[in-house]
Every structure is written in structure tokens, then in C-alpha cells.
Design a protein around this motif. Structure first.
Motif, mmCIF file in Angstrom:
data_model
loop_
_atom_site.group_PDB
_atom_site.id
_atom_site.type_symbol
_atom_site.label_atom_id
_atom_site.label_comp_id
_atom_site.label_asym_id
_atom_site.label_seq_id
_atom_site.Cartn_x
_atom_site.Cartn_y
_atom_site.Cartn_z
ATOM 1 N N GLY A 103 12.375 -3.791 -1.611
ATOM 2 C CA GLY A 103 12.959 -4.744 -0.663
ATOM 3 C C GLY A 103 11.947 -5.329 0.302
ATOM 4 N N ALA A 104 11.253 -4.449 1.006
ATOM 5 C CA ALA A 104 10.341 -4.922 2.042
ATOM 6 C C ALA A 104 9.434 -3.784 2.470
ATOM 7 C CB ALA A 104 11.133 -5.421 3.241
ATOM 8 N N MET A 105 8.430 -4.100 3.282
ATOM 9 C CA MET A 105 7.463 -3.079 3.676
ATOM 10 C C MET A 105 7.069 -3.261 5.139
ATOM 11 S SD MET A 105 5.683 -0.493 2.883
ATOM 12 C CE MET A 105 4.699 0.296 4.132
ATOM 13 N N GLU A 106 7.067 -2.129 5.843
ATOM 14 C CA GLU A 106 6.927 -2.147 7.306
ATOM 15 C C GLU A 106 5.490 -2.123 7.807
ATOM 16 O OE1 GLU A 106 8.113 0.529 5.475
ATOM 17 O OE2 GLU A 106 7.453 2.417 6.326
ATOM 18 N N ASN A 107 4.518 -2.675 7.063
ATOM 19 C CA ASN A 107 3.123 -2.679 7.536
ATOM 20 C C ASN A 107 3.047 -3.063 9.012
ATOM 21 O OD1 ASN A 107 2.424 -2.666 4.649
ATOM 22 N ND2 ASN A 107 3.141 -4.771 4.758
ATOM 23 N N ILE A 134 4.866 9.957 -6.415
ATOM 24 C CA ILE A 134 5.649 9.806 -5.180
ATOM 25 C C ILE A 134 6.487 8.530 -5.195
ATOM 26 C CG2 ILE A 134 3.670 8.852 -3.890
ATOM 27 C CD1 ILE A 134 6.656 10.889 -2.517
ATOM 28 N N ASP A 135 6.014 7.497 -5.885
ATOM 29 C CA ASP A 135 6.817 6.255 -5.904
ATOM 30 C C ASP A 135 8.187 6.448 -6.549
ATOM 31 O OD1 ASP A 135 5.244 4.424 -4.486
ATOM 32 O OD2 ASP A 135 3.828 4.379 -6.157
ATOM 33 N N ASN A 136 8.340 7.520 -7.349
ATOM 34 C CA ASN A 136 9.661 7.804 -7.925
ATOM 35 C C ASN A 136 10.586 8.467 -6.916
ATOM 36 O OD1 ASN A 136 9.084 6.809 -10.453
ATOM 37 N ND2 ASN A 136 8.326 8.769 -11.244
ATOM 38 N N GLY A 186 16.024 -5.535 10.241
ATOM 39 C CA GLY A 186 16.161 -4.494 11.266
ATOM 40 C C GLY A 186 15.433 -3.230 10.833
ATOM 41 N N HIS A 187 15.707 -2.786 9.617
ATOM 42 C CA HIS A 187 15.119 -1.540 9.107
ATOM 43 C C HIS A 187 13.588 -1.566 9.226
ATOM 44 C CE1 HIS A 187 14.988 1.962 6.261
ATOM 45 N NE2 HIS A 187 13.799 1.436 5.980
ATOM 46 N N GLU A 188 12.968 -2.642 8.750
ATOM 47 C CA GLU A 188 11.496 -2.685 8.778
ATOM 48 C C GLU A 188 10.999 -2.738 10.214
ATOM 49 O OE1 GLU A 188 10.351 -1.895 5.997
ATOM 50 O OE2 GLU A 188 12.160 -2.404 4.869
ATOM 51 N N TYR A 189 11.702 -3.492 11.051
ATOM 52 C CA TYR A 189 11.286 -3.560 12.451
ATOM 53 C C TYR A 189 11.413 -2.174 13.107
ATOM 54 C CZ TYR A 189 10.968 -4.241 17.342
ATOM 55 O OH TYR A 189 10.575 -4.082 18.635
ATOM 56 N N PHE A 190 12.515 -1.477 12.820
ATOM 57 C CA PHE A 190 12.737 -0.158 13.458
ATOM 58 C C PHE A 190 11.670 0.853 13.043
ATOM 59 C CE2 PHE A 190 17.409 -1.555 13.180
ATOM 60 C CZ PHE A 190 17.273 -2.318 14.332
ATOM 61 N N HIS A 191 11.092 0.644 11.846
ATOM 62 C CA HIS A 191 10.010 1.527 11.404
ATOM 63 C C HIS A 191 8.830 1.495 12.382
ATOM 64 C CE1 HIS A 191 10.872 3.514 7.673
ATOM 65 N NE2 HIS A 191 11.055 2.428 6.958
ATOM 66 N N ASN A 192 8.718 0.424 13.157
ATOM 67 C CA ASN A 192 7.550 0.370 14.043
ATOM 68 C C ASN A 192 7.448 1.631 14.897
ATOM 69 O OD1 ASN A 192 5.205 -1.012 15.040
ATOM 70 N ND2 ASN A 192 6.302 -1.087 16.984
ATOM 71 N N LYS A 237 10.869 9.577 8.105
ATOM 72 C CA LYS A 237 10.891 8.183 8.554
ATOM 73 C C LYS A 237 12.009 7.387 7.891
ATOM 74 C CE LYS A 237 7.306 6.050 5.522
ATOM 75 N NZ LYS A 237 7.864 4.831 4.941
ATOM 76 N N GLU A 238 12.288 7.667 6.608
ATOM 77 C CA GLU A 238 13.264 6.826 5.913
ATOM 78 C C GLU A 238 14.705 7.166 6.279
ATOM 79 O OE1 GLU A 238 12.392 4.190 4.863
ATOM 80 O OE2 GLU A 238 10.310 4.403 4.236
ATOM 81 N N GLY A 239 15.035 8.450 6.304
ATOM 82 C CA GLY A 239 16.407 8.828 6.666
ATOM 83 C C GLY A 239 16.723 8.352 8.074
ATOM 84 N N CYS A 244 0.798 -1.234 0.000
ATOM 85 C CA CYS A 244 0.000 0.000 0.000
ATOM 86 C C CYS A 244 0.828 1.280 0.000
ATOM 87 C CB CYS A 244 -0.973 -0.006 1.175
ATOM 88 S SG CYS A 244 -2.254 -1.241 0.931
ATOM 89 N N GLU A 245 2.058 1.252 0.481
ATOM 90 C CA GLU A 245 2.858 2.471 0.407
ATOM 91 C C GLU A 245 3.327 2.651 -1.045
ATOM 92 O OE1 GLU A 245 6.228 2.782 3.028
ATOM 93 O OE2 GLU A 245 6.560 4.861 2.482
ATOM 94 N N ALA A 246 3.231 3.812 -1.620
ATOM 95 C CA ALA A 246 2.704 5.006 -1.011
ATOM 96 C C ALA A 246 1.185 5.138 -1.251
ATOM 97 C CB ALA A 246 3.421 6.220 -1.562
ATOM 98 N N ILE A 290 16.462 10.619 -0.464
ATOM 99 C CA ILE A 290 15.557 10.520 0.683
ATOM 100 C C ILE A 290 16.133 9.556 1.725
ATOM 101 C CG2 ILE A 290 13.239 9.781 1.436
ATOM 102 C CD1 ILE A 290 13.142 12.279 -0.380
ATOM 103 N N TYR A 291 16.632 8.420 1.261
ATOM 104 C CA TYR A 291 17.097 7.381 2.183
ATOM 105 C C TYR A 291 18.525 7.661 2.682
ATOM 106 C CZ TYR A 291 13.186 4.099 1.482
ATOM 107 O OH TYR A 291 11.957 3.494 1.491
ATOM 108 N N GLU A 292 19.468 7.603 1.758
ATOM 109 C CA GLU A 292 20.871 7.622 2.191
ATOM 110 C C GLU A 292 21.356 9.016 2.574
ATOM 111 O OE1 GLU A 292 19.950 5.289 -0.144
ATOM 112 O OE2 GLU A 292 20.342 3.641 1.249
HETATM 113 N N1 B3K Z 1 8.644 1.995 3.207
HETATM 114 C C1 B3K Z 1 8.947 0.983 2.239
HETATM 115 C C2 B3K Z 1 9.119 1.497 0.857
HETATM 116 C C3 B3K Z 1 7.872 1.667 0.099
HETATM 117 C C4 B3K Z 1 8.154 2.020 -1.337
HETATM 118 C C5 B3K Z 1 6.924 2.379 -2.066
HETATM 119 N N2 B3K Z 1 7.139 2.550 -3.468
HETATM 120 C C6 B3K Z 1 10.136 0.190 2.609
HETATM 121 C C7 B3K Z 1 11.090 0.827 3.531
HETATM 122 O O1 B3K Z 1 11.665 1.847 3.271
HETATM 123 O O2 B3K Z 1 11.255 0.313 4.582
#
Ligand code: B3K
Ligand code: ZN
Length: 875
Positions: free
Chosen positions: A229-233, A340-342, A264-270, A287-289, A85-87, A348-350
Motif C-alpha cells: 500500500g504505502a511506506m512510511e519513510n 521477513i517480507d512474508n 493516516g497510518h503512514e503519517y502516524f508511523h512517524n 510498530k504495525e499493530g 527499503c523495508e524490510a 502482525i497487523y490486524e
Molecule cells: N511498513 C510498510 C510495509 C512494508 C512492507 C515490506 N514488505 C507499510 C506500513 O505498514 O505502513
């Protein structure tokens, strides 16, 4: 699905994607509504008129998940259903205010066939699961409830025939959490590493940040078809199976490392993402940085801090610095986007993580923790902005953070120009600094560019290579006032707070002229440093700097100087720097007398020192000021690649015996050890891999047999892939033999097949494009599986010799592929376009070739995702 949200208007506007949804029914307080006066359905929204509060709105939609090849919303992966579902995927499931600041609690009931979908999962806790009561029904249903309010992008649902691997974690307050990893039944034996990683992540977040898990259940589901890679639902993370499944025969050391870090990354998103989320998508880096910073620290605390830092900086420079030089350049907090998916980008991340790291450097470990505590105290449960985060950091910091906020708003990589002079009379070292900022990109204008706050970690080395103790430094403010800052006793690194366009720091009480100045230790800011240093100074630093990052960096700088000098045909300099580089590489390979260790230094660090900067890294870092003669800033990628290969060969030739000796020593040492994906043996393997690559690149006739033997005797995927990679660039028969053997042996293991496609795609053998085109029709390839597309088509674009082939065949291949993929999955095709976004950095031959393909793409009717990138590449 039941969602509670506040209705602020009488006309309720809900997001929805009519390209997939078919609206069946809308009921308000139990009454069906219809007709234009009551509601309107448009391509991207549903408007319901005259809604009075409170109201229960029931919306029924239908869609075909099987045909949802975009993999956004609810879709099928193999025989299972899952969501992403993100984004903005939730609007492909139902009509909803699909934005991150609308936080609701969700109750989800899933109905499905019992046989085909025995497992049905959603966020939160299972409330009930039952068979449908009628006798002949094969259906069953499950109801889940998540008590934590969340935005729709964190919603998840999974249904299928999945096998559970179960374990538990006892939290710091004594609560038992059930941990479950769900996979296809035949992969259940591959989850141990992911489970252990999850437990370590949960413990680390408690120890390092005091953050405890807030539900009794945590699920991870591994799926083969996933865009990223993965998603932190919330409590139901969905993962690309390559980041969950691992055995020594299917995963390399790097994959093991990535699994640990992404779990770790997805868990830390909690906490950083779910409990405190983003007010809007411009705040994505909030949230990502922060979460990347946290996963980086997790890796550093668990393994070698310097090795991890070096890997992170290599990644930043090759991806983010390159992005900053491309049509996609944008600030950490962008001000516009089309899709936004682009924008799930390296910036944004690194770069976002580097911004957090600078706070960390400036505040220090304790105060940073205090500020993070305050962030949660103040904002838990809210949808926030990067300004909120900045405010918290500023409040706790003892250093005023003026100018720091510009890291969020000004795009591009600052150039930090430094020069130094020893003042014998006053026993001071004068360090003159200047920052040069790039022009803002058209899409992200800045009204008044101001200087950014650059923390410059600095140390001084004496002739013996020891750190000189530091006592204080002085800085003359614009007002003319000189401020002297005392540094803690015993400190050998001072963090100089550079906040102006230009300024001078005086480091006091320096009793002798330092043999070398060590600047930007640990890469204390994401900048390009221009600082003239001689080959001797760099060699001194490479050998003695107490900061391991800068030991590595000095070797890299020698390599950059050697490559730049050859590229710009400055042969004297090229000889000097190539020689210095070879000596430095030889020194790094030194072993302790009478010692059993393979190298004196950590073998993982030696492998990093031996590795030359990649082409992507080199582009933005080519050193143009070796001499004063004017230089063409437009790159010739083939020349650069050729010059880089030459540097690899020249230095390898000079130390061939040392390389061979170390290769044999690593083989012997590894032979004694049973495979484990961590500890010193991973360093030994990466050193061995580095060496075999160098040797085959030096002389394939002499060394390809060695790589082939390594391939045949390998007892794990890491060494097997290293040997295969080295062979993949050669033209020897060993290459075809090893590739065939590999496929025959591993064709049933999807992850191995993906690696096999990737290694062929990245090959530097000339005219490899025809081989890669042929692989598109290979039985193992499937255009609908993102992992395979990224491996084959994405992999191809990283081969400079083939992607930039002078006949344009590489560019044509990428454009053809984008056109095909775009019909299936626009998020994936948009990602593939990345290499075209740097078109304007190249000499006309290459730029025009890319532009020709971009114009061809522009004429085709591409998805919104792909056209945004094409448009930006052409700008
Ligand atoms: N938050 C998701 C990325 C979603 C990407 C959507 N196009 C994974 C992450 O950064 O943990
Ligand atoms: Zn993330």
C-alpha cells in the motif's frame, strides 16, 4: 550517502545482495582497499577486515534499477526512480548494516539528468540543489539531510518528472509544515482528498496523542508500481498511487476511506515506528499493530465508530482468523521466519491491533493515553521490543495484566466457550467461561501453553430490550478466594477479566432473568465465541442491544447458524434460522413513519446487518454444535458457497418488496445529493449496493435490468462498480454490455482499468477461469504491475466457485500464475500463494487438488519468498 554508525568489531560485516549489486570500490579513510585479506564479497554480505575506529568507509556500487522488477531497493516505476527499503531493500542499494536497530543520520546527494529528472527527493530537508557547473552538462544535483537518526529501512529517494500539489499545516506549537504530494503531471488534479486526509491526520495525532510533526517538510510521492500500500519513510512517504489519487469517477467510497486511513497510518508511523522503531523484525507488530490501532481510532473519531468497528472485525475474521487456521499461522511476535517480507501479515497487523485494543479496553481511554505518554518519554529514539511496550502498559494499568503477554507468543485464535444461568434465589447471573487454545504451529513452539487474558465486555438486556444496570461481579480465584469487583455506577457494560482456562463470574444484583446476555461487546477480544443462544434471543439482541456492534453480531450469528444448519443438513434448524434471519433483515430495513430518512437506523449499519459473512469468514466460524451429532471438520468449499448463496436467496425472497422499496428510496435520496465521499450518502450507497447484489442473486432475469440501469445512470464510480459487481455474477447479456461500456469509457484511467480487471476476476460465473486466463493477454494487463496482478490473479482466488472448481482448473491457474510472477517479483508471487495455505482444512477432493499444484511448485525452482509459503502450505 553518509552514514554514521558505531563499529563494534574489527571485521565489519555489511549486508548486501550480490544478485543485484556490483561492488565497484571500497575506500577506508580515503584509501582504496582490495584483495581477499582486506575484504570478502559473498552472496549476501561484504566483510571488511581490520577496520579500526573511527573510520570513514566509502563504498561504491552499481546496479541496474530498470531491471529491478522485484520493486525492492531502488527501482523504476514508469519513467521515475523510487525506493522501497523495508524490510531489507537497502542492501540492494549498497552494503550496509541493514537492520532496524542500527540508527544513523543520512545525508544524500542525488545526481541526475535535469530534463528527465527535474525533481530529486530524499529524507529530511533540502540542503542544496544545483546545476553541474560544466557548460555542456545536462546534469544537476540535490543534497538532502535528515537530522533524525533512523534505520536504513526508512531511507528513501525519488527522482523524476513529478508535479507538486502543495499545502501547509500549522502545528500545535505554531510551526508551519510544508506538505507536498508528488504525482505524474497528468494526475495532479487527483490529490485533494489525500492532502486533506494528511492535514486531518496531523491534527488528530496532536489532539488525541499530543504528537506533533518534527520537521518542516512532509512529502508524499504516488507511484504506480508498488508491492504494497504505502511506506512510511521519514518525511518522504512513498505510496501506491491507488491510495493517493481520487476523483468521484476513479475512486469508490471505499477507496476514499482507504486513502484517508492509509495516509493516516503512514503519517502516524512517524512516532510509532520511526521515532520509536523495532529492535529486530520479530518485533514488527510493535510498530504495525500499534499504528493500525491508531489508524482505526482515527477513522472511528472522524466517522461512525460502530460502522468502523464492524468493518475492522469483518476484516480481522476473514483474513486473520483464516490465517490462524492455515500453514502460515504464527504468533504476533513470531519466533522464526525465512523471509521477513512474508511476515507483513494480518496477524502482525490486524491481530496486533486487537492486542493494543485489549490494553485500551482494560486500561480505559485516560490511562491508555498515560501509558502511551510514558512509552514516548521512556523510549523515544530507541529500537524497542513488544516487551518494552507491555512493561509500560502494565506499569500504568490498575488491572494486573498477568497472562496478557501470551497474546504475543501463542499463535492461533482462542475459542471462548460460554454458558449462562440465572440464579433466582441469589439474584445473580452465573457466567461460566472456558478458553480452548489451538496447538502451537511447528515453526512457533511454546513450552508451556498458558491461559490468555481475555477481556469479556458483558451486558444484560431485559424483556423490553433495555440494559439492566450492573453493580458488581464476583469471581472465585484458583485459591478459593472470592473477589468482588464493584463497577462504576450507571454502567451497563462490565469488562470481565477472564485469565484462566476456566472460571465462573457471578454478576450480582440482577433482579430478573435477563431476556438475553450480550457477550463480547465491541468484540472485546479476538476470539471465536461459542455461546448457545436461541433464535429469539438473537433476534432480541439484533433489535435492541444498546451495543451496535452486538446488534450486527447477532444478525451475523443468525446467518452463521442458518448457513451451518443447511451445510450440515439439519433442515429444521435451517428453516428456523433462515426465517429468523429474514425477519431480522426486514426489521433492519424498517423506516420511521412520516420520516424522510430511508431507514430508521444508520443506513451504513443496515447495509452491514444485511451482508452475510463471507466464505473466508465462515470457514473458521462454522457452527458445528447446533446438535450433538458428530461433524466432519473438513470443509467442502463448493457446498459451503452454494449454501451461502441459497441463504442469500431465501432471505431476499422473503423480503423482496422491502428490498425493492429501500432500493428505490436510496436511489431517490441519492439523486438529491451532489457526490461526496463521506457522510450519510456513503451509507446510502453501500445499502443500495448491498440490495442490488441481493436482488440480482435472487433472480437475475427479473433484476439484472435494474442493475444495468443503475450502471448506466451512475454519476460516480461507487455506484457504477456496485452495479457492475452485481452484474458480474450473472450470465445475462447486461453483464457483457456493461463490462464493454466500462472499458471503452475508462481505458485510459489506470485505476479504473484495475477495478475492471478485478470485477471480472472475482465473478462467480462458472468456468470463469478461461475468461481470466484470456485477460492475462489483454492489452491492459501487465504482469510487472502488482496492482494488476493482485486484481486479476488475487481477485480470481476469492471466487469460491471458480477457485475451488471441482476439475482443479482454478488451482492450476493459480499455480501457473505464481510460476510466471515469481520470475518477476517474488514478494508478489508469495502473496498470491495465500489461498493455498489453507489446503489442509478442506475435504480430500480439494486438498489433494491444491497439494498436487503445491508439489508442482515445490519441484520448480522458486524464489525464497515463494518456497517458504509453499513449504508451509504443505506442512
Ligand atoms: N511498513 C510498510 C510495509 C512494508 C512492507 C515490506 N514488505 C507499510 C506500513 O505498514 O505502513
Ligand atoms: Zn504500517
Amino acid at each position: 550517502m553518509q552514514c554514521d554508525f558505531f563499529l563494534g568489531a574489527t571485521s565489519l560485516i555489511l549486508d548486501g545482495d550480490a544478485s543485484i549489486l556490483s561492488l565497484q570500490q571500497v575506500c577506508i579513510n580515503g584509501e582504496e582497499i582490495s584483495g581477499d585479506t582486506k575484504m570478502q564479497v559473498e552472496q549476501d554480505k561484504l566483510t571488511i577486515h581490520n577496520v579500526t575506529e573511527p573510520a570513514e568507509i566509502r563504498i561504491t556500487t552499481r546496479f541496474n534499477a530498470k531491471e529491478n522488477t522485484e520493486l525492492a531497493g531502488l527501482y523504476k516505476s514508469g519513467d521515475n526512480f523510487c525506493t522501497q527499503c523495508e524490510a531489507e531493500g537497502f542492501r540492494r542499494i549498497t552494503y550496509f548494516p541493514d537492520r532496524p536497530d542500527v540508527m544513523s543520520t543520512y545525508t544524500t546527494t542525488i545526481h541526475a539528468d535535469r530534463e528527465k529528472f527535474p525533481v530529486m527527493l530524499s529524507n529530511g530537508n533540502l540542503v542544496s540543489k544545483q546545476k553541474v557547473s560544466s557548460k555542456d552538462s545536462s546534469m544537476h544535483s540535490a543534497t538532502w539531510h535528515d537530522p533524525w537518526p533512523k534505520p536504513s529501512y526508512l531511507f528513501a529517494l525519488v527522482a523524476g518528472n513529478l508535479t507538486a500539489t502543495r499545502d501547509t499545516f500549522c502545528t500545535q506549537s505554531g510551526k508551519n509544515v510544508d506538505l507536498v504530494i508528488w504525482t505524474d503531471p497528468h494526475n495532479a488534479h487527483l490529490t485533494a482528498h489525500a492532502m486533506y486526509s494528511l492535514q486531518r491526520a496531523m491534527k488528530w495525532d496532536e489532539d488525541r496523542f499530543g504528537l506533533e510533526y518534527d520537521l518542516d517538510l512532509f512529502n508524499i510521492v504516488a507511484v504506480d508500481d508498488f508491492n504494497m500500500g504505502a511506506m512510511e519513510n521519514k518525511s518522504l512517504n512513498v505510496f501506491n498511487s491507488r491510495l493517493v489519487l481520487a476523483s468521484p469517477d476513479t475512486a469508490t467510497d471505499l477507496s476514499y476511506e482507504q486513502i484517508e486511513s492509509v495516509v493516516g497510518h503512514e503519517y502516524f508511523h512517524n512516532w510509532t515506528g520511526n521515532r520509536i522503531t523495532c529492535r529486530d523484525w520479530f518485533q514488527l507488530s510493535l510498530k504495525e499493530g500499534l499504528t493500525v490501532f491508531r489508524d482505526q481510532e482515527f477513522t472511528m473519531d472522524l466517522h461512525s465508530r460502530p460502522v468502523a468497528r464492524i468493518n475492522d472485525v469483518r476484516n480481522l475474521r476473514s483474513r486473520q482468523f483464516a490465517e490462524d487456521k492455515s500453514g502460515m499461522s504464527h504468533p504476533v511476535r513470531p519466533i522464526s521466519y525465512e523471509k521477513i517480507d512474508n511476515f507483513y501479515t494480518a496477524t502482525i497487523y490486524e491481530k496486533g491491533a486487537e492486542v493494543i485494543r485489549m490494553y485500551y479496553t482494560l486500561l480505559g481511554k485516560e490511562k491508555f493515553r498515560k501509558a502511551i505518554d510514558l512509552y514516548f518519554e521512556r523510549h523515544d529514539g530507541q529500537a524497542c521490543t513488544t516487551d518494552d511496550f507491555f512493561a509500560v502498559m502494565s506499569e500504568v494499568s490498575s488491572v494486573p495484566l498477568d497472562g496478557f503477554e501470551r497474546w504475543y507468543t501463542q499463535a492461533g485464535t482462542p475459542v471462548l466457550k460460554a454458558s449462562s444461568e440465572y440464579l433466582k434465589d441469589t439474584q445473580q447471573l452465573r457466567l461460566s467461561l472456558q478458553q480452548v487454545l489451538p496447538t502451537p504451529p511447528e515453526a512457533h513452539p511454546v513450552e508451556h501453553m498458558g491461559p490468555q487474558f481475555i477481556p469479556v465486555s458483558t451486558g444484560l438486556l431485559d424483556d423490553n430490550g433495555n440494559d439492566l444496570p450492573l453493580t458488581s461481579y464476583s469471581y472465585q480465584e484458583d485459591s478459593g478466594q472470592t473477589i468482588t469487583t464493584t463497577v462504576d455506577q450507571g454502567t451497563t457494560t462490565a469488562v470481565l477479566p477472564f485469565k484462566a482456562f476456566s472460571g465462573e463470574f457471578l454478576i450480582n444484583n440482577v433482579p430478573q432473568k435477563p431476556a438475553a446476555v450480550s457477550l463480547l461487546r465491541d468484540f472485546s477480544a479476538p476470539v471465536v465465541l461459542h455461546y448457545n443462544q436461541t433464535a429469539e434471543e438473537l433476534q432480541h439482541l439484533a433489535k435492541h442491544d444498546s451495543n451496535p456492534f452486538n446488534r450486527y453480531e447477532s444478525t451475523q450469528k443468525l446467518a452463521r447458524l442458518a448457513i451451518s444448519a443447511s451445510y450440515y443438513q439439519e433442515s429444521n434448524h435451517a428453516t428456523t434460522f433462515n426465517e429468523a434471519l429474514a425477519t431480522t433483515h426486514g426489521n433492519a430495513l424498517e423506516r420511521e413513519d412520516n420520516s424522510k430518512t430511508v431507514t430508521k437506523l444508520d443506513p451504513a449499519a443496515v447495509a452491514q446487518m444485511l451482508s452475510l459473512p463471507s466464505i473466508e469468514e465462515l470457514g473458521p466460524l462454522l457452527i458445528q454444535d447446533i446438535t450433538d451429532s458428530p461433524k466432519d471438520p473438513l470443509l467442502d468449499p463448493l457446498l459451503l458457497n452454494g449454501v451461502r448463496t441459497q441463504a442469500i436467496q431465501t432471505t431476499a425472497e422473503a423480503i423482496e418488496n422491502d428490498l425493492l422499496q429501500t432500493f428505490n428510496a436510496t436511489t431517490e435520496a441519492l439523486h438529491q445529493l451532489e457526490y461526496e465521499p463521506h457522510g450519510v450518502q456513503t451509507g446510502l450507497r453501500s445499502l443500495k449496493g448491498q440490495i442490488i447484489n441481493r436482488l440480482v442473486a435472487l433472480d437475475e432475469h427479473k433484476h439484472a435490468n435494474r442493475a444495468h440501469a443503475m450502471f448506466e445512470t451512475a454519476t460516480n464510480m461507487t455506484e457504477r462498480m456496485m452495479a457492475l459487481t452485481a452484474l458480474s455474477h450473472s450470465t445475462s447479456n447486461y453483464r457483457t454490455d456493461a463490462l464493454d461500456q466500462f472499458y471503452q469509457r475508462w481505458r485510459t484511467e489506470q485505476l479504473n482499468v484495475i477495478a475492471w480487471l478485478g470485477v471480472q476476476a472475482r465473478s462467480e460465473v462458472v468456468n470463469n477461469v478461461s475468461k481470466v486466463r484470456a485477460l492475462l493477454s489483454h492489452e491492459s494487463f501487465d504482469m510487472r504491475t502488482p496492482n494488476k496482478v493482485y486484481a486479476l490473479i488475487g481477485g480470481f482466488s476469492t471466487s469460491p466457485a471458480n477457485f475451488h472448481a471441482a476439475d482443479g482448473s482454478g488451482y492450476e491457474f493459480l499455480a501457473d500464475s505464481v510460476l510466471a510472477v515469481d520470475q518477476i517479483n517474488p514478494q508478489v508471487s508469495a502473496r498470491l500463494l495465500g489461498p493455498f495455505t489453507t489446503a489442509n482444512n478442506y475435504q480430500p477432493l480439494y486438498r489433494d487438488g491444491m497439494v498436487q499444484q503445491l508439489l508442482r511448485l515445490e519441484r520448480a525452482s522458486l524464489s525464497g519468498n515463494a518456497s517458504e509459503i509453499v513449504g508451509k502450505a504443505l506442512r
